[in-house]
Design an enzyme around this catalytic site. Structure first.
Site, PDB file in Angstrom:
ATOM      1  N   ASP A  18     -12.282  46.291  30.302  1.00  0.00           N
ATOM      2  CA  ASP A  18     -12.663  45.366  29.239  1.00  0.00           C
ATOM      3  C   ASP A  18     -14.175  45.290  29.092  1.00  0.00           C
ATOM      4  OD1 ASP A  18     -12.220  43.664  27.134  1.00  0.00           O
ATOM      5  OD2 ASP A  18     -12.083  41.862  28.368  1.00  0.00           O
TER       6      ASP A  18
ATOM      7  N   HIS B  96     -12.851  43.623  24.369  1.00  0.00           N
ATOM      8  CA  HIS B  96     -12.017  42.885  23.422  1.00  0.00           C
ATOM      9  C   HIS B  96     -12.840  42.107  22.402  1.00  0.00           C
ATOM     10  CE1 HIS B  96     -12.399  39.332  26.257  1.00  0.00           C
ATOM     11  NE2 HIS B  96     -12.377  38.679  25.109  1.00  0.00           N
TER      12      HIS B  96
ATOM     13  N   SER C 248     -16.743  35.096  26.106  1.00  0.00           N
ATOM     14  CA  SER C 248     -16.364  36.478  26.425  1.00  0.00           C
ATOM     15  C   SER C 248     -17.584  37.384  26.482  1.00  0.00           C
ATOM     16  CB  SER C 248     -15.401  37.014  25.365  1.00  0.00           C
ATOM     17  OG  SER C 248     -14.184  36.337  25.392  1.00  0.00           O
TER      18      SER C 248
END
Length: 504
Positions: free
Chosen positions: A165, A135, A239
């Protein structure tokens, strides 16, 4: 930036409580030996004891100095569509790009603007491979990597995997670039210390500490992951950053936070290294990930269902529906089978079965241990590859209804007709009886029945009418059965449910 492969990415809608605002998914490839930190051409040192300073106090400083040079910031640019604001109304809408009144090709042109985003990542080998989140880099027009010394280099996207992911980038690494490795033998326990290193809010090299709060929480987006829950604060920009144990090994990749505000509240999630090891290896080797596929709809085996089909205890996974022209159908798997094991390992839940099957490549022949007709048998199946390309509200049933189904089981049914088929989108080739009412708290509701469900079978026998259904249930009661196994269909999905006959 060059994209080796083209991918069609679906964006999940934003969730108010579970925000994919911090971090990555699953951890990655390569063998594990020792500290988990290397410079190019260096030998892996032995595992270290928990960090203790000279005066005996706990300190993470030495550990951070060793591992942080391998952690990088990911800088992403992508074009996004924006609402077209009429001339002169930008100030009214407080919606402005660049300097007042300025609309350059770089920031605003025909409803499209360039958006910049940041995430985290880390080197995993001396070839320049970097792990981050899907992402973070999905749909990016340009990806750059800021190294720990502040230098920026262009990155190539090697591969993306939305299911985990995960993404793998590649850069030309500087001489003696440090890298870290992923643990595949770690035995994390709740209460173990962990460190998170990343780039929250653009603050490069930020380190936070915490403990493992829980293990095994189910992924909210798919069936292929189990999170490690940590309380080390992670935020936007974390992230794709690593979670380290006290030996300097990457035990997870920060992927998400649970937050009502979008900021850290001490509940973060990381994907364990064991889940992502094969994924990252496939991304590096092939640029994509392929997973084995059976072609069945799954359902948990409850205590009631176990009693209805003659299993001594709950466990395993019930085959609710075998999809036509799939590996499962070709292998002879049948609706109502209970899968107890895959390739010699027992499975207890649908998620566990899905992950186990997905760990094998398409084309591999595996053995399934199944329960059918009171017997346990083995079935060989050659796995395939998945092609990636109305709710009705419950109605109360009057308690004084003289229909035994309604009075005893809380269930009202009707013959299927054209109006019902159209209302509930029941295919013409589906036969059975339609559920029209369910009493709250009744055995029917506990079995998963609701208006719009079509009951297809009772204990493996087709149901042709309401009278047929009543007759089969009465026969089961006379046989002293505690429950019957229903096969039902709602919309396009088929599943089983155990209808308890104990009305006392």
């Amino acid at each position: 930036m060059k994209l080796r492969n083209q991918y069609k990415i679906r964006r999940s809608p934003k969730r108010s409580v579970f925000a994919i605002t911090a971090a990555g998914a699953a951890a990655a490839a390569l063998s594990i030996a020792g500290l988990g930190f290397h410079t190019a051409n260096a030998q892996a040192p032995r595992l270290m004891a928990p960090p203790v300073s000279a005066d005996g106090t706990l300190s993470f400083a030495d550990l951070v100095e060793r591992v942080s040079p391998a952690v990088v910031s990911i800088l992403v640019e992508r074009e996004v569509e924006t609402p077209r604001i009429p001339d002169g109304l930008e100030q009214f809408f407080n919606f402005r790009f660049g300097d007042p009144g300025e609309r350059t090709p770089d920031n605003f042109d025909d409803g499209v603007r360039r958006m910049e985003a940041q995430g985290s990542g880390f080197f995993i080998d001396n070839d320049g491979h970097i792990v981050t989140n899907n992402h973070v880099v999905a749909d990016a027009d340009e990806v750059r990597v800021r190294l720990s010394n502040g230098d920026e280099v262009s990155a190539e996207v090697i591969g993306l995997d939305p299911l985990t992911d995960l993404a793998v980038l590649k850069v030309e690494p500087p001489r003696n670039q440090s890298f870290v490795e992923f643990a595949d033998d770690v035995n994390l326990r709740v209460g173990d210390f962990v460190l998170a290193v990343g780039n929250p809010y653009g603050l490069n090299g930020t380190v936070t500490s915490g403990i493992v709060s829980a293990i095994g929480g189910q992924n909210r987006e798919n069936q292929y992951l189990d999170f490690i829950q940590i309380d080390a604060p992670i935020n936007r920009g974390n992230s794709g950053g690593p979670t380290f144990d006290l030996k300097g090994r990457v035990v997870g990749v920060n992927t998400a936070i649970y937050s009502p505000t979008g900021g850290s509240v001490g509940i973060g999630f990381a994907i364990p290294a064991r889940v992502a090891k094969d994924t990252v290896a496939q991304l590096i080797a092939n640029g994509s990930v392929t997973r084995g596929w059976l072609g069945i709809q799954l359902q948990e085996v409850t205590t009631e269902i176990a009693a209805a089909i003659g299993l001594k205890e709950s466990g395993g996974v019930l085959v609710a529906d075998v999809i036509d022209n799939t590996p499962a159908q070709r292998a002879g798997l049948m609706d109502g089978d209970v899968i107890l094991g895959v390739a010699g390992e027992d499975v207890e839940t649908s998620n566990e079965l899905s992950r186990r099957v997905a760990s094998f490549p398409p084309g591999e022949k595996i053995s399934l241990k199944i329960h059918r007709d009171g017997k346990v048998r083995n079935l060989d199946v050659t796995l395939g590859q998945r092609d990636d390309d109305q709710t009705a509200s419950a109605e109360d049933v009057p308690s004084n209804d003289d229909d035994s189904l309604a009075a005893d089981l809380g269930l009202r049914v009707s013959e299927l007709n054209d109006a019902m088929r159209q209302q509930f989108r029941v295919p013409d080739n589906v036969d059975g009886v339609m559920v029209t009412g369910v009493r709250p708290g009744s055995p029917a509701q506990e079995a998963g029945l609701q208006p719009g469900v079509v009951i297809l079978q009772v204990d493996g026998e087709d149901v042709a009418s309401g009278n047929d259904l009543r007759s089969k249930i009465q026969n089961a009661k006379r046989s002293d059965k505690d429950a019957v196994l229903l096969r039902m269909q709602f919309g396009a999905n088929r599943q089983f449910g155990a209808l308890s006959l104990d009305t006392e």
